[in-house]
Design a protein around this motif. Structure first.
Motif, PDB file in Angstrom:
ATOM      1  N   THR A 145       3.808   1.695  -1.172  1.00 36.16           N
ATOM      2  CA  THR A 145       4.473   1.936  -2.456  1.00 36.16           C
ATOM      3  C   THR A 145       3.476   2.213  -3.578  1.00 36.16           C
ATOM      4  OG1 THR A 145       4.531  -0.445  -2.871  1.00 36.16           O
ATOM      5  CG2 THR A 145       6.516   0.544  -1.936  1.00 36.16           C
ATOM      6  N   PHE A 146       2.201   1.983  -3.312  1.00 37.26           N
ATOM      7  CA  PHE A 146       1.196   2.242  -4.354  1.00 37.26           C
ATOM      8  C   PHE A 146       0.847   3.722  -4.420  1.00 37.26           C
ATOM      9  CE2 PHE A 146      -3.068   2.551  -6.125  1.00 37.26           C
ATOM     10  CZ  PHE A 146      -3.013   1.697  -7.203  1.00 37.26           C
ATOM     11  N   TYR A 147       0.771   4.348  -3.260  1.00 40.30           N
ATOM     12  CA  TYR A 147       0.292   5.723  -3.214  1.00 40.30           C
ATOM     13  C   TYR A 147       1.460   6.700  -3.176  1.00 40.30           C
ATOM     14  CZ  TYR A 147      -4.181   3.551  -2.238  1.00 40.30           C
ATOM     15  OH  TYR A 147      -5.316   2.790  -2.328  1.00 40.30           O
ATOM     16  N   SER A 148       1.418   7.669  -4.085  1.00 42.95           N
ATOM     17  CA  SER A 148       2.572   8.563  -4.195  1.00 42.95           C
ATOM     18  C   SER A 148       2.691   9.496  -2.991  1.00 42.95           C
ATOM     19  CB  SER A 148       2.471   9.381  -5.480  1.00 42.95           C
ATOM     20  OG  SER A 148       1.270  10.133  -5.481  1.00 42.95           O
ATOM     21  N   TYR A 149       1.628   9.617  -2.220  1.00 43.50           N
ATOM     22  CA  TYR A 149       1.671  10.523  -1.073  1.00 43.50           C
ATOM     23  C   TYR A 149       2.577   9.990   0.043  1.00 43.50           C
ATOM     24  CZ  TYR A 149      -0.307  13.975   2.171  1.00 43.50           C
ATOM     25  OH  TYR A 149      -0.484  15.034   3.032  1.00 43.50           O
ATOM     26  N   PHE A 150       2.704   8.686   0.090  1.00 43.59           N
ATOM     27  CA  PHE A 150       3.501   8.091   1.167  1.00 43.59           C
ATOM     28  C   PHE A 150       4.963   7.997   0.775  1.00 43.59           C
ATOM     29  CE2 PHE A 150      -0.720   5.904   1.956  1.00 43.59           C
ATOM     30  CZ  PHE A 150      -1.084   6.800   2.942  1.00 43.59           C
ATOM     31  N   VAL A 203       0.835  -1.197   0.000  1.00 43.86           N
ATOM     32  CA  VAL A 203       0.000   0.000   0.000  1.00 43.86           C
ATOM     33  C   VAL A 203       0.877   1.258   0.000  1.00 43.86           C
ATOM     34  CG1 VAL A 203      -1.618   1.340   1.413  1.00 43.86           C
ATOM     35  CG2 VAL A 203      -2.036  -1.084   0.999  1.00 43.86           C
TER      36      VAL A 203
END
Lengths: 590, 597, 166
Positions: free
Chosen positions: C66-71, C64
């Motif tokens: 690595t999926f979301y660029s915000y993290f 999860v």
């Protein structure tokens, strides 16, 4: 059930409502190619992310092509599975996958068994029209499994097996877009993870992205070293599947030919893990009866149910995930390790061979056995009890390498003393078999009466979780069986929460038990193969004159000459083990 | 708004706040206080006025005087001149670019003339942090009407009759969606508001949530009543802190007023709303991906059916609509389906909000009736192309849409016409390009976006778009061939035909539409190795015209890599082997001596 | 028994946040948001702890994250620079601005300068299209940025730190 009619390639077909286009087409002999899709019919295991898009077909009236594996057939649909538009799309999609795949077919471990290779062949791909960046990842080698993610095509089968079926939770898709790949957490190596090495990811991988660590070169070296005595043990499930590698029908027993082949490969002694399985029953059965009678006598310190411990992936699973329950499984080693321990003590002494000059090779349907044999506690002064564990597939490769024409081989018998086994040892290869073998012996030891019957149909089958109550001459013994670690988890959680009512539970990590192990010939999603292997196992059992472990004369002799009695100090030292807490612990930084 | 005589409205949208509009509010308040006027005049921070180009924007009511490009230091003058002396502050008035006349009233500004504000009706008029102002403009009346006068199916009928279609991109009829979800039998259903606006260059959903959050809350409650759900979820981008904050305030005020919670308005209807955060994934605008994301997983779409209306959040029937769609609902209930359907075109009713941006004079957020032409939007509302350049193309529908050209300017804008023209409505991004824009680079830019945002689940989107991008990159570097153009077409069509979700199915649109409309430009790249727009770095070089160069050394002093040599008062020279084509010399030269060749 | 080291502060913080969401695995993304808001980033050890608290696999958490660029798993610089690469900014020259910042700072997108001062990211549409092209430094929006302005903007923050030290 509601039926609907539709037309596929100009043929009308009637199917039950809810059938996919893929299955509907199959009914009229139209085999739409697939890649990511995989269904093990009888086990309720299905992978259908609808991701590869190889199975697209043209549905009249729809704007886009439809993936056959996930699209439900609807009444009146008119489907074309091989229009120019479909073929063009399917070929382009296949080319795209290959454009991000190493061109290493000639040297790839999966060559000949690779589903992508087959697809390219079927599509008649001669040229890849798209060139560009290819995904490159660090190769990850663990004691059992090699991950070469350059070859990953994102079918997600491994992820599904690891999470949904096995609930081990090592693998997940990471990143996104072109850089999406399946990986253990933080892209660490498998040996840093909670991986059990059950090998189910390898069993379903369509390409060479996941393969086993190859021990055949080491075996060949040992065989050609004149200073070594090399003995081999073969696990029960191997004989029920090895034939598939040589063109035999699935479910053909090739025990005799396998023995002959091993002898021709140069093994000095061809032994049987089934012998050690009988030995396991002696130890584990005795332990079970001991715990049971203490429990019945009101000993509150004794823990029940007792869980089997022959499966190394299962052992690693509870060490990681249920370390609080590590005193519940039987302390008996697995048959592979019991064999190794006896071979390098009893047998070595008998033959007057230094254990360092004795090489024990095991042939296993399993990849976790490679890991198990490498565990520190299974070695004496750095010399492992089992030197090399090769899979059924690796044995087939060795036979092919040695120009042995397997089909023409005569049927030969195992060597003595570690090659004799009963039917009880054989059925270790399938789910339900270990506990049935244990019942056969425990019943007679406990009741001191002969068994009224030998086949316990109530313990057999393919359902993921089964239970049965066996009447031990007035004493009802409640038995649970689970195969697949996800099913095992359910039983463990029941035990943890105090809901479990079983006296004994058999657990095997792989769906179907060892016959479906990660080291077996690839089933390519055909679960009929597993059922046929299971039948073969029970067939071999029924053909045996001796079918109870405690009646194995060589086992009796082993206790008389060497071990004394089950659970003796010596037996304890050689044949039992203990387990470790492998769960993660958080500590405060200083 | 009754007790104060005058109001000063200050735009508090993200764009204007970035230009210190908060400071303007503070300064205005301080100045009013110092003159003891704080009880006569109220200063309000409102949502976006839309006219972002001229921000920060300040409006004085009731006389509707409209000040543009206001600086915090102007606060004193506004109070002294306008409030105290009662005369508009001339220097801050909007100047009509056509005749240079100063315009005092918004109604006479071209930017606003052709707009019809339904979804944005309250943006720029109310204080979004004060529920009373929303209620003062008929807020929550529609909810009350629905709960007391209509059955759920009657409300659904109204929405169906209004012809409202989903504003998030797909254009699915909203009433029908509600109806389908309402017919599912389940003890738990959900209303989801999709506020995961991801189209680069579209910001209407954020502006609505920042400027008028209650309209969305009210509509979600109405939807909940219709479909039989008592739980709502807003899935919003975490990158929208202001919208999140205002939504939170609005939710707590609505709960305080009994407009959310148990037994709303004594009707026995319960409805609550929770906020869920997106985390930067465009694909989560797709319904199934959004639901997976709300469940705490990777936002990968799954095959439909099952549709969310049957099996959505936590496997329960879920109705997903986007912010703008919801914002239309209360007005439709209040003013009636007939009123709404009288606006717009045959199959696309009502209005659409567009984020007008790019090489247009008036960048901003606009709301226009469906059926208006692109020409009206770009040249009347948008005020034409900047710096007198020539219009080249307009991209609608963001990365999923296509580039439309001169020949498409008179097409009435609606869902179907845009698709016919090779683009789509999308969420409402509208980017205008001029003669300086290279269409191959534009296609590549959008592909880059898709590439970044592809979830990676299906082959065509994961690998196909990568290959498309690589081919485009090759072309912009002058290494492409005519065969590559064929490959682009073939691959684009297969990606459209085989991708799993809307993201992949539409990702080649920018490529296909630019190939169709600007084939010459592609051919110039591959045949002659030239970029006609002078954009592709690898195909251009900067040169100094010896006749125009005065030897002022400005380019020499500014060149970041020391590629320019030459003595003072003599002609300078650019070493092409060192030049990184950053264009600084070109920007700096005062004598137009540097040209792109 | 693999051991993972964490500070007392981080451990308690993660446990508190997870508990606030009833240790519900469906709240993973909300948990990650809150933890990142407090700690600035999400190192592997933290993800392991979140996995344990929510009773899910670390693989899932990492999947999860690595999926979301915000993290992000990397600590950000003192002044995080974000260049808007929305279309409006792009057609008004954002790419050239980004290139110039990369050149000046000698870092790529997603990296932090060795002195920890600046980190660089590209983001999609901050919605200040009227000010395109837009560069954010921390919370501050710099509008209508041209390549020639980059040096000046960076100097503002560089010198700012110097004066702090003096």
């Amino acid at each position: 059930m509601d039926k609907i009619k539709l037309t596929i390639d100009n043929k009308e077909v009637e199917v039950a409502k809810g059938t996919t286009i893929l299955d509907a087409a199959k009914q009229i002999g139209v085999h739409i190619p697939t890649l990511c899709h995989m269904k093990l019919h009888d086990m309720g295991i299905e992978n259908k992310p609808g991701g590869c898009r190889v199975c697209v077909v043209e549905v009249e009236g729809r704007r886009n092509l439809a993936p056959a594996c996930v699209t439900e057939a609807a009444a009146g649909m008119n489907i074309n599975t091989h229009s120019i538009r479909v073929i063009n799309a399917r070929r382009t999609v296949t080319e795209l996958i290959i454009s991000d795949h190493p061109f290493e077919c000639l040297t790839c471990a999966k060559s000949g068994e690779c589903e992508l290779q087959d697809l390219a062949h079927q599509m008649g791909i001669r040229e890849i029209h798209f060139e560009g960046e290819k995904s490159v990842y660090r190769e990850d080698t663990s004691p059992a499994i090699i991950r070469d993610m350059d070859k990953c095509i994102m079918c997600r089968r491994c992820e599904m097996m690891c999470n949904e079926v096995q609930t081990v939770g090592v693998l997940s898709a990471i990143n996104r877009g072109f850089y999406a790949v399946v990986s253990p957490p933080f892209e660490q190596n498998l040996d840093h993870s909670v991986c059990t090495y059950c090998g189910q990811c390898v069993a379903v991988c369509p390409t060479g992205a996941l393969t086993e660590v190859d021990h055949t070169p080491a075996v060949i070296r040992a065989l050609s070293d004149p200073s070594k005595t090399v003995v081999v043990q073969t696990a029960p499930a191997v004989r029920a599947a090895l034939g598939e590698e040589f063109g035999f029908e699935p479910g053909t027993l090739v025990t005799g030919k396998m023995v002959a082949a091993l002898r021709r490969l140069g093994f000095n002694y061809v032994f049987d893990t089934d012998f050690a399985a009988d030995l396991t029953i002696m130890e584990e059965g005795t332990e079970m009866l001991d715990r049971l009678s203490r429990h019945l006598n009101g000993d509150k310190t004794v823990k029940l149910p007792i869980l089997t411990s022959c499966c190394p992936a299962w052992v690693k699973f509870f060490e990681h995930q249920f370390p609080d329950m590590k005193d519940i499984p039987s302390s008996a080693k697995s048959p592979q390790q019991m064999f190794g321990a006896i071979a390098k003590s009893y047998f070595a002494e008998k033959q007057n061979i230094n254990r360092k000059d004795l090489v024990v090779v095991s042939v296993m349907p399993c990849l976790a056995k490679k890991y198990e044999s490498s565990r520190d506690e299974f070695a004496v002064d750095g010399n492992p009890d089992v030197d090399f564990a090769i899979s059924t597939r690796e044995l087939a490769a060795l036979i092919k390498l040695a120009n042995i024409e397997f089909k023409a081989l005569p049927e030969e018998d195992f060597d003595h003393p570690l090659g004799e086994s009963t039917g009880a040892g054989v059925i270790f290869g399938t789910t339900g078999g270990v506990i049935e073998a244990a019942v056969r012996t425990a019943y007679e030891l406990h009741t001191k009466k002969p068994l009224p019957k030998l086949n316990f149909d109530e313990l057999r089958g393919m359902e993921g979780v089964r239970e049965a109550t066996i009447d031990f001459d007035g004493l009802p013994i409640r038995i649970g069986i689970a195969h697949g670690l996800g099913n095992a988890r359910k039983l463990l959680e029941d035990i943890r929460s105090g809901k479990s009512h079983f006296h004994a539970i058999e657990i095997m990590s792989c769906p179907g038990g060892c016959i479906g192990g990660g080291g077996q010939p690839y089933h390519h999603g055909n679960s009929d193969i597993l059922i046929k292997r299971q039948k073969a196992i029970y067939q071999e059992d029924s053909m045996k004159t001796l079918r109870k472990s405690h009646e194995n004369p060589y086992i009796v002799k082993l206790y008389e000459e060497f071990l004394g009695h089950p659970m003796s100090d010596k037996a304890h030292h050689l044949l039992h083990t203990s387990y470790f807490d492998r769960s993660k612990h958080f500590e405060q930084e200083d | 708004m009754a007790e104060n005589k005058m109001h000063i409205l200050v735009c508090g949208g993200t764009g204007c706040r970035a230009s210190q509009s908060e400071q303007i509010v503070n300064n205005l308040k301080a100045e009013l206080e110092s003159q003891n006027l704080e009880n006569d005049v109220r200063v309000l921070t409102t949502g976006c006025f839309g006219f972002c180009e001229k921000g920060p924007v300040v409006k004085v009511v009731p006389d509707n005087t409209f000040y543009t490009e206001v600086k915090p230091s102007d606060a004193i003058d506004i109070v002294n001149e306008h409030i105290v002396k009662g005369r508009p502050l001339q220097r801050l008035l909007y100047k009509n670019p056509k005749n240079n006349y100063k315009v005092t009233n918004t109604a006479s500004i071209d930017f606003y003339k052709k707009q019809v504000r339904i979804a944005l009706r309250n943006c720029g008029f109310v204080d979004p942090e004060n529920i009373d102002e929303y209620i003062g403009r008929d807020g929550y009346e529609a909810l009350g009407k629905c709960l007391s006068d209509y059955s759920p199916s009657e409300v659904i009928d109204i929405i169906k009759k209004s012809g409202l279609r989903g504003r998030g991109g797909g254009g699915f009829p909203t009433g029908l969606k509600w109806e389908i979800t309402s017919k599912e039998k389940n003890d738990q259903k959900y209303v989801v508001c999709n506020a995961d606006e991801g189209d680069p260059g579209a910001f209407m959903d954020r502006s609505i949530l920042e400027g008028d959050p209650h309209s969305v809350i009210e509509a979600m409650a109405i939807c909940g009543y219709c479909i039989g759900a008592n739980k709502g979820l807003v899935y919003i981008r975490a990158e929208y802190p202001l919208a999140i904050n205002r939504l939170k305030i609005a939710l707590s005020q609505a709960s305080e007023y009994g407009l959310l919670g148990n037994d709303i308005m004594g009707t026995g209807f319960d409805f609550d709303i929770e906020i869920r955060y997106g985390a930067g994934a465009f694909v989560c605008g797709e319904e199934t991906a959004l639901i997976h994301s709300m469940e705490g997983s990777r936002g990968e779409p799954t095959f439909k059916p099952p549709f969310p209306s049957v099996s959505g959040y936590l496997g329960k029937p879920t109705n997903v609509n986007n912010v703008e769609t919801f914002a239309n609902v209360p007005v439709i209930i209040n003013k009636g389906a007939e009123w709404f359907s009288s606006i717009g075109s045959e199959n696309s009713k009502g209005t659409k909000v567009f984020a007008l941006a790019g090489k247009v004079n008036n960048v901003g957020l606009i709301e226009v009736p469906m059926g208006i032409t692109l020409r009206e939007v770009i040249f009347d509302i948008g005020g034409g192309i900047r710096n007198g350049k020539k219009f080249k193309a307009v991209q609608t529908g963001g990365p999923s849409g296509g580039c439309l050209t001169e020949k498409d300017l008179d097409i009435p804008i609606d869902y179907d016409n845009l698709i016919k023209a090779g683009s789509m409505m999308g969420s409402g991004g509208m980017i205008v390009m001029d003669e300086d824009d290279c269409m191959v680079s534009i296609a590549k830019f959008y592909l880059e976006f898709t590439l970044d945002e592809s979830c990676g689940k299906c082959t065509p989107c994961r690998i196909g778009n990568k290959r498309l991008h690589e081919i485009l990159d090759k072309i912009t570097k002058g290494k492409g061939t005519e065969q590559d153009l064929e490959r682009l077409k073939l691959l684009s069509n297969v990606i459209k035909d085989t991708s799993l979700c809307g993201l992949g199915q539409t990702s080649p649109n920018p490529v296909l539409s630019t190939l169709l409309n600007f084939e010459d430009e592609y051919l110039a790249h591959v045949r002659e190795g030239k970029c006609p727009a002078g954009q592709c770095k690898d195909l251009l070089k900067y040169e100094i015209d010896p006749d125009l160069c005065t030897g002022c050394t400005l380019c020499y002093r500014n060149c970041p890599v020391g590629a320019i040599s030459g003595e003072k008062k003599s002609v300078h020279y650019i070493d092409q082997s060192i030049c990184i084509k950053c264009g600084v010399c070109f920007q700096k030269c005062k004598f137009k001596a540097i040209s792109i060749v | 028994m693999p051991k993972i080291k964490l500070t007392e502060y981080a451990t308690n913080l993660v446990k508190e946040i997870c508990a606030k969401f009833n240790n519900n695995e469906g709240e993973l993304i909300n948990v990650l948001h809150q933890v990142q808001n407090k700690l600035g980033y999400l190192p592997a050890e933290i993800q392991e702890l979140i996995a344990q608290e929510l009773n899910i696999s670390a693989a899932k958490v990492y999947g999860v994250v690595t999926f979301y660029s915000y993290f992000t798993m990397k600590p950000q610089g003192e002044f995080p620079i974000s260049v808007c690469m929305g279309t409006a900014c792009y057609v008004r020259g954002a790419e050239q601005v980004l290139d110039e910042i990369k050149r000046q700072l000698r870092i790529d997108v997603g990296e932090t300068t060795p002195d920890g001062k600046f980190s660089l990211s590209a983001l999609r549409c901050v919605g200040a299209c009227g000010l395109a092209p837009v560069v954010l430094v921390g919370e501050k929006v710099h509008g209508r940025v041209a390549t020639v302005d980059v040096k000046k903007i960076l100097a503002e923050y560089k010198s700012g730190c110097l004066s702090d030290k003096e």
